[in-house]
Design a protein around this motif. Structure first.
Motif, PDB file in Angstrom:
ATOM      1  N   MET A   1       0.872  -1.276   0.001  1.00 50.39           N
ATOM      2  CA  MET A   1       0.098   0.115  -0.004  1.00 50.39           C
ATOM      3  C   MET A   1       0.915   1.151  -0.146  1.00 50.39           C
ATOM      4  N   ALA A   2       0.642   2.126  -1.011  1.00 47.68           N
ATOM      5  CA  ALA A   2       1.581   3.296  -1.165  1.00 47.68           C
ATOM      6  C   ALA A   2       1.348   4.299   0.167  1.00 47.68           C
ATOM      7  N   LYS A   3       2.455   4.770   0.615  1.00 49.49           N
ATOM      8  CA  LYS A   3       2.437   5.804   1.838  1.00 49.49           C
ATOM      9  C   LYS A   3       1.857   7.087   1.354  1.00 49.49           C
ATOM     10  N   ASN A   4       0.929   7.819   2.216  1.00 47.68           N
ATOM     11  CA  ASN A   4       0.307   8.803   1.982  1.00 47.68           C
ATOM     12  C   ASN A   4       1.444  10.091   2.379  1.00 47.68           C
ATOM     13  N   HIS A   5       1.625  10.988   1.318  1.00 45.56           N
ATOM     14  CA  HIS A   5       2.433  12.036   1.834  1.00 45.56           C
ATOM     15  C   HIS A   5       1.589  13.092   2.343  1.00 45.56           C
ATOM     16  N   LYS A   6       1.941  13.862   3.306  1.00 45.24           N
ATOM     17  CA  LYS A   6       1.255  14.880   3.961  1.00 45.24           C
ATOM     18  C   LYS A   6       1.495  16.300   3.098  1.00 45.24           C
ATOM     19  N   ALA A   7       0.630  16.879   2.676  1.00 43.38           N
ATOM     20  CA  ALA A   7       0.649  17.952   1.700  1.00 43.38           C
ATOM     21  C   ALA A   7       1.324  19.020   2.526  1.00 43.38           C
ATOM     22  N   PRO A   8       2.053  19.853   1.853  1.00 38.58           N
ATOM     23  CA  PRO A   8       2.706  21.236   2.398  1.00 38.58           C
ATOM     24  C   PRO A   8       1.816  21.998   2.983  1.00 38.58           C
ATOM     25  N   VAL A   9       2.374  22.559   4.184  1.00 41.01           N
ATOM     26  CA  VAL A   9       1.443  23.403   4.774  1.00 41.01           C
ATOM     27  C   VAL A   9       1.693  24.861   4.450  1.00 41.01           C
ATOM     28  N   VAL A  10       0.359  25.457   3.967  1.00 41.76           N
ATOM     29  CA  VAL A  10       0.739  26.786   3.461  1.00 41.76           C
ATOM     30  C   VAL A  10       0.811  27.955   4.667  1.00 41.76           C
ATOM     31  N   VAL A  11       2.139  28.593   4.455  1.00 41.67           N
ATOM     32  CA  VAL A  11       2.237  29.505   5.285  1.00 41.67           C
ATOM     33  C   VAL A  11       1.659  31.035   5.226  1.00 41.67           C
ATOM     34  N   ALA A  12       0.737  31.496   6.523  1.00 42.49           N
ATOM     35  CA  ALA A  12      -0.076  32.290   6.089  1.00 42.49           C
ATOM     36  C   ALA A  12       0.723  33.705   5.635  1.00 42.49           C
ATOM     37  N   GLU A  13       1.622  34.051   6.093  1.00 43.23           N
ATOM     38  CA  GLU A  13       2.201  35.255   5.575  1.00 43.23           C
ATOM     39  C   GLU A  13       2.911  35.196   4.149  1.00 43.23           C
ATOM     40  N   LEU A  14       2.984  33.932   3.603  1.00 49.09           N
ATOM     41  CA  LEU A  14       3.556  33.757   2.446  1.00 49.09           C
ATOM     42  C   LEU A  14       2.486  33.522   1.274  1.00 49.09           C
ATOM     43  N   GLY A  15       1.473  32.710   1.983  1.00 45.50           N
ATOM     44  CA  GLY A  15       0.312  32.512   0.948  1.00 45.50           C
ATOM     45  C   GLY A  15       0.652  31.154   0.100  1.00 45.50           C
TER      46      GLY A  15
ATOM     47  N   GLU B   1       6.115  26.558   2.305  1.00 40.54           N
ATOM     48  CA  GLU B   1       7.560  27.194   2.419  1.00 40.54           C
ATOM     49  C   GLU B   1       8.388  26.273   1.359  1.00 40.54           C
ATOM     50  N   THR B   2       9.402  26.883   0.670  1.00 35.79           N
ATOM     51  CA  THR B   2      10.388  26.097   0.119  1.00 35.79           C
ATOM     52  C   THR B   2      11.510  25.453   1.079  1.00 35.79           C
ATOM     53  N   PRO B   3      11.994  24.433   0.853  1.00 35.04           N
ATOM     54  CA  PRO B   3      13.071  23.951   1.783  1.00 35.04           C
ATOM     55  C   PRO B   3      14.080  24.922   2.378  1.00 35.04           C
ATOM     56  N   ALA B   4      14.427  25.817   1.211  1.00 39.27           N
ATOM     57  CA  ALA B   4      15.552  26.807   1.805  1.00 39.27           C
ATOM     58  C   ALA B   4      14.666  27.566   3.005  1.00 39.27           C
ATOM     59  N   GLU B   5      13.537  27.911   2.644  1.00 39.78           N
ATOM     60  CA  GLU B   5      12.744  28.913   3.740  1.00 39.78           C
ATOM     61  C   GLU B   5      12.604  28.237   5.041  1.00 39.78           C
ATOM     62  N   THR B   6      12.226  26.897   4.944  1.00 40.15           N
ATOM     63  CA  THR B   6      12.025  26.425   5.990  1.00 40.15           C
ATOM     64  C   THR B   6      13.239  25.996   6.893  1.00 40.15           C
ATOM     65  N   ALA B   7      14.383  25.790   6.167  1.00 44.75           N
ATOM     66  CA  ALA B   7      15.829  25.859   7.064  1.00 44.75           C
ATOM     67  C   ALA B   7      15.876  27.236   7.587  1.00 44.75           C
ATOM     68  N   THR B   8      15.785  28.245   6.836  1.00 45.88           N
ATOM     69  CA  THR B   8      16.011  29.502   7.363  1.00 45.88           C
ATOM     70  C   THR B   8      15.318  29.763   8.586  1.00 45.88           C
ATOM     71  N   ARG B   9      13.993  29.399   8.369  1.00 44.47           N
ATOM     72  CA  ARG B   9      13.034  29.926   9.588  1.00 44.47           C
ATOM     73  C   ARG B   9      13.471  28.993  10.826  1.00 44.47           C
ATOM     74  N   LYS B  10      13.789  27.751  10.754  1.00 47.89           N
ATOM     75  CA  LYS B  10      14.361  26.776  11.844  1.00 47.89           C
ATOM     76  C   LYS B  10      15.556  27.520  12.426  1.00 47.89           C
ATOM     77  N   ALA B  11      16.404  27.895  11.533  1.00 42.02           N
ATOM     78  CA  ALA B  11      17.604  28.535  12.235  1.00 42.02           C
ATOM     79  C   ALA B  11      17.224  29.821  12.937  1.00 42.02           C
ATOM     80  N   ARG B  12      16.412  30.559  12.315  1.00 43.60           N
ATOM     81  CA  ARG B  12      15.944  31.905  13.113  1.00 43.60           C
ATOM     82  C   ARG B  12      15.411  31.492  14.336  1.00 43.60           C
ATOM     83  N   ASP B  13      14.599  30.438  14.355  1.00 45.92           N
ATOM     84  CA  ASP B  13      13.822  30.033  15.716  1.00 45.92           C
ATOM     85  C   ASP B  13      14.937  29.679  16.703  1.00 45.92           C
ATOM     86  N   SER B  14      15.563  28.840  16.074  1.00 50.72           N
ATOM     87  CA  SER B  14      16.659  28.404  17.115  1.00 50.72           C
ATOM     88  C   SER B  14      17.608  29.412  17.889  1.00 50.72           C
ATOM     89  N   ARG B  15      17.930  30.513  16.868  1.00 48.81           N
ATOM     90  CA  ARG B  15      18.664  31.453  17.440  1.00 48.81           C
ATOM     91  C   ARG B  15      18.010  32.330  18.442  1.00 48.81           C
TER      92      ARG B  15
END
Length: 227
Positions: free
Chosen positions: A1-15, A18-32
């Motif tokens: 049975m094929a594994k269902n992939h979760k749809a990417p979450v729409v970021v409100a401020e972006l509409g 997120e792209t992978p690069a934006e996700t990495a940037t956000r996580k780095a900012r949150d960590s800082r």
């Protein structure tokens, strides 16, 4: 049975998601930001701990009900103890019972050694307190104490006369027009005893300081066995 992939979450401020690069940037900012908030919290906690320790130490330090007002030394005892070091008898005048000797010590210097007694005087009639001092100064080679040193003790005041008290000749410094708020020398007397320079001064009345000088003369005469 094929594994269902979760749809990417729409970021409100972006509409959009997120792209992978934006996700990495956000996580780095949150960590800082998390680390910065943690550092501030640690600093605040450390400050509170330090203040708490200071308070504990403050509460642990013993404090009597008195203080400087109740402090008093035994001039006669201290003079006897310091005399061998001074190489001479040190003055220990008898003063009114109401007075309190706050300090009696041998002070060494480059050229001059001095025995210093400081009193808080009390007028028994009014309860008014003032200051009086006795200084016995001498040099190690027996040379006279320099005028400059004497002037420094008497706040550079000029002599105003001469008189005899207790069998000793005294130079007087009458500057009672000065304020006791700004000076410790309103009236002073200077004399010599052998190689020693004797000073009596303070903010009390000239009459009281003359009596102190007379008591000093008696003490010196007794120590030499001439009374």
């Amino acid at each position: 049975m094929a594994k269902n992939h979760k749809a990417p979450v729409v970021v409100a401020e972006l509409g959009r998601p997120e792209t992978p690069a934006e996700t990495a940037t956000r996580k780095a900012r949150d960590s800082r930001l998390y680390r910065e908030r943690k550092t501030v919290n640690n600093l605040v906690f450390s400050l509170l701990v330090s203040l708490g320790l200071v308070l504990v130490i403050f509460l642990m330090v013993p404090r009597g009900t008195g203080g400087f007002a109740d402090h008093e030394v035994n001039v006669t005892t201290l003079a006897a103890e310091a005399s061998p070091s001074a190489g001479r008898d040190l003055v220990a005048p008898e003063v009114p019972q109401e007075w309190k000797a706050k300090q009696a010590e041998l002070r060494g210097g480059d050229k001059v050694t001095s025995w210093q007694i400081n009193y808080t005087t009390v007028d028994p009639a009014t309860g008014h307190e003032a200051y009086a001092a006795v200084t016995q100064a001498f040099t190690s080679d027996g040379e006279p104490v320099e005028d400059l040193w004497i002037a420094q003790q008497l706040e550079q005041q000029a002599p105003t006369g001469n008189e005899k008290l207790g069998g000793m000749e005294w130079i007087t410094y009458d500057h009672t027009d000065r304020s006791s708020d700004n000076s410790n020398v309103l009236f002073a007397l200077q004399s010599t005893w052998g190689d020693d320079t004797i000073l009596v001064y303070g903010t009390d009345s000239p009459a009281t300081l003359r009596l102190l000088a007379t008591d000093v003369a008696k003490s010196l005469a007794t120590s030499k066995g001439t009374e």
